[in-house]
Design an enzyme around this catalytic site. Structure first.
Site, PDB file in Angstrom:
ATOM      1  NE  ARG A  38      -3.942  -2.072   2.258  1.00  0.00           N
ATOM      2  CZ  ARG A  38      -4.394  -2.570   3.405  1.00  0.00           C
ATOM      3  NH1 ARG A  38      -4.111  -1.966   4.544  1.00  0.00           N
ATOM      4  NH2 ARG A  38      -5.128  -3.658   3.425  1.00  0.00           N
ATOM      5  NE  ARG A  42      -6.984   4.205   2.360  1.00  0.00           N
ATOM      6  CZ  ARG A  42      -7.641   3.377   3.163  1.00  0.00           C
ATOM      7  NH1 ARG A  42      -8.827   3.728   3.624  1.00  0.00           N
ATOM      8  NH2 ARG A  42      -7.113   2.216   3.507  1.00  0.00           N
ATOM      9  NE  ARG A  51      -9.715   6.771  -6.247  1.00  0.00           N
ATOM     10  CZ  ARG A  51     -10.049   6.091  -5.161  1.00  0.00           C
ATOM     11  NH1 ARG A  51      -9.144   5.392  -4.518  1.00  0.00           N
ATOM     12  NH2 ARG A  51     -11.279   6.112  -4.701  1.00  0.00           N
ATOM     13  CG  ASP A  87      -9.401  -3.933  -4.353  1.00  0.00           C
ATOM     14  OD1 ASP A  87      -9.136  -3.257  -3.343  1.00  0.00           O
ATOM     15  OD2 ASP A  87     -10.114  -4.961  -4.297  1.00  0.00           O
ATOM     16  CE1 TYR A 162     -13.208  -8.407   1.626  1.00  0.00           C
ATOM     17  CE2 TYR A 162     -11.294  -9.396   0.579  1.00  0.00           C
ATOM     18  CZ  TYR A 162     -11.837  -8.467   1.441  1.00  0.00           C
ATOM     19  OH  TYR A 162     -11.019  -7.597   2.116  1.00  0.00           O
TER      20      TYR A 162
END
Length: 355
Positions: A38, A42, A51, A87, A162
């Site tokens: 990552r 962010r 973004r 992702d 998931y």
């Protein structure tokens, strides 16, 4: 097919002698290579700016945006490898699974897989389904030059979790109920996901990725016997499917201290270690013939510069006897991490380990 020939071969030959690739092959390096899970995301103001107004899944399908986001931490932190911005649910979305990434929640699946009929949602993945990946990697490798690009995918167990739960889960009760209650359906589900995952990694390697990482974020929820029986065959199938390309294969999971040996056995060249197990102990559990990746606690970066350096030194000391070591965090960069702390960490590891 070796890493220096065939599809993607030009880029892979450019990156072959980079510190990251050498460490993955357990060869002598000029310094311990560093990259962060990552690292693009962010924590970077430039990421948040670029973004703005673009949904997560949409951003993964825009080659120019993916290229810019992937390059941002390389420019800023001088890390030794880039990781492709995407992702783990992208290949599922690409084959038509009805899902979305909800802010603050994560991937949410509209129709969870609970019965054999539900498997029909999972058709084969073709390169045409993810042509934007091929395009973005072509643009990236042209920019990166001798800096390796790591491709990645979610491992079958985590994708299955998931799909079966319908979203993130703390206890994985539906997943485990299916795994224990209908072992044949579970095996068929993981086998199909292994084929989709392998196809997704092949697209990335053939486009020019120099290495790949399989993320099994949730597999730490399992006991070793369950992992060996119900998960390892699918992970092995993925690693075997890309073995012919000769690129380093990294395997990472969270809370997997009890599974490290099995995760290496599944076929990885490099085993990622979270912060809970020191690297020297991890090496004992994994056994010879594998490089290790890790494993500074991401939360350490919120402490003082001196504390960060002390904890980093502990990681480097524990890695001193390893055959190969790629420095990383024990999990992804936390969203509110100070980017300057990451830049300083890269510089510190490079300086401390210069040969």
């Amino acid at each position: 097919m070796s890493a220096n020939e065939g599809p993607g071969g030009r880029q892979q030959s450019q990156t072959y002698d980079s510190p990251f690739m050498k460490a993955c092959r357990r060869e002598e390096v000029p310094h311990t290579p560093v990259w962060f899970m990552r690292q693009a995301g962010r924590s970077l103001p430039e990421y948040r700016k670029v973004r703005e107004g673009t949904a997560m899944l949409e951003s993964c399908m825009l080659p120019e945006l993916v290229t810019e986001i992937t390059l941002q931490p390389v420019r800023r932190h001088h890390v030794d490898a880039a990781i492709y911005f995407s992702d783990i649910v992208v290949p599922l979305k690409a084959i038509g699974v009805d899902l979305d990434i909800k802010p603050g929640i994560g991937p949410v699946v509209e129709n969870p897989i609970r019965t054999r009929a539900d498997l029909a949602q999972l058709r084969d993945l073709t390169p045409d389904d993810v042509s934007y990946v091929t395009e973005a990697i072509g643009m990236l490798t042209a920019e990166l030059g001798s800096t390796p690009l790591i491709g990645f995918a979610g491992a079958p167990f985590t994708l299955a979790s998931y799909l079966v739960e319908g979203g993130p889960s703390r206890n994985h009760e539906h997943t485990k109920a299916l795994m224990y209650g209908d072992p044949q359906l579970w095996a068929d589900l993981l086998d199909r996901l292994a084929e989709i995952t392998a196809a997704f990694l092949k697209v990335q390697i053939e486009a020019g990725a120099s290495a790949v990482q399989l993320f099994d974020s949730w597999v730490g929820a399992l006991a070793p016997a369950d992992y060996r029986r119900s998960v390892m065959p699918a992970s092995t199938k993925v690693f075997d499917a890309v073995a012919e390309y000769g690129v380093p294969r990294i395997h990472f999971g969270v809370g997997t201290g009890e599974l490290l040996g099995l995760m290496g056995e599944a076929g990885a060249d490099v085993v990622g270690v979270d912060w809970r197990v020191p690297l020297d102990e991890a090496a004992r559990r994994v056994g010879p013939g594998k490089a290790l990746q890790g494993n500074l606690d991401p939360a350490v970066l919120f402490s003082s510069r001196e504390a960060v350096e002390t904890k980093t030194r502990e990681v480097l000391d524990a890695a001193a006897g390893l055959e190969g070591h790629v420095f990383n965090l024990g999990h992804g960069v936390l969203p509110t991490t100070d980017p300057d702390a990451l830049t300083r960490l890269v510089e510190y590891v490079h300086t401390q380990t210069a040969r």
